[in-house]
Write a protein that holds these residues in place. Sequence first.
Motif, mmCIF file in Angstrom:
data_model
loop_
_atom_site.group_PDB
_atom_site.id
_atom_site.type_symbol
_atom_site.label_atom_id
_atom_site.label_comp_id
_atom_site.label_asym_id
_atom_site.label_seq_id
_atom_site.Cartn_x
_atom_site.Cartn_y
_atom_site.Cartn_z
ATOM 1 N N SER A 127 64.372 22.664 55.543
ATOM 2 C CA SER A 127 63.651 21.887 54.527
ATOM 3 C C SER A 127 63.389 22.731 53.291
ATOM 4 C CB SER A 127 62.339 21.377 55.111
ATOM 5 O OG SER A 127 61.618 20.638 54.164
ATOM 6 N N ARG A 132 61.849 23.815 59.334
ATOM 7 C CA ARG A 132 61.184 24.085 58.060
ATOM 8 C C ARG A 132 62.036 24.988 57.174
ATOM 9 N NH1 ARG A 132 54.658 24.733 58.697
ATOM 10 N NH2 ARG A 132 54.237 22.578 59.251
ATOM 11 N N LYS A 156 55.177 22.565 51.992
ATOM 12 C CA LYS A 156 56.000 22.540 53.195
ATOM 13 C C LYS A 156 55.865 23.834 53.986
ATOM 14 C CE LYS A 156 59.651 19.333 51.720
ATOM 15 N NZ LYS A 156 59.586 18.442 52.898
#
Length: 222
Positions: free
Chosen positions: A67, A64, A196
């Motif tokens: 990302s 993450r 996210k």
Amino acid sequence: MAHYFGFVPSDKLKALIIDAEQIIASNEEVEYYPYRDALTHQTARDLIDNLLVGLVEIIPNPERQASMRKVVVTVERSTDTLLNILLGKENNEEVMPSFHFLRDRATFIDNDGIKRVGFKLSEKHAEIIDKGFAAITPEHIDTKTFKIALETMNEETLTHFISRFAETLKLGMIKRKSVPIAKAAIDKGMSMALNKLLPDLPDSSLNRLANYYRPFIVEKPE
């Protein structure tokens, strides 16, 4: 009491603010627009650093984190594209409204006497943000209310530093119409970051996230 959103500028932004103030105060016979453009670009970088880049370290999952970094790059590119479209050579008289905005409407002095880059929040939006931050404590977690607060803070920040700032620029019809389109693209990137980031974050990370953002909201006497 009034509520403000604001952050302490980076050393680079502080120096650019001082340079711009000195240029205007001295009435130097130089072109103002390069100072305005540099100040605007650095303000945007500081905003992204404070709102997004600082969050990466809070994310416990390496995938993450990666990302999130991609989202940050997307927002940075969208912002640079917008500013490159809007800014450019103008005479000094045309540049002054932008300087006045950055000086008078995009900075304030906090309760410790420190100049911050930011702006006054409406009572309505301040209430939403306060409620959202109060929804995250070690004893209680309300992610939905917290997310609404972050979305409100981001939206108000983009509205102030993009839409209201753009009103100070001398733009033709085509460039003027590009402002809300570009703002929507940046807003989409910010929303993507939240979507996210927030899902499945453990309670400890949500508390770290709330603690990260809380200092950006300053309550001070009118």
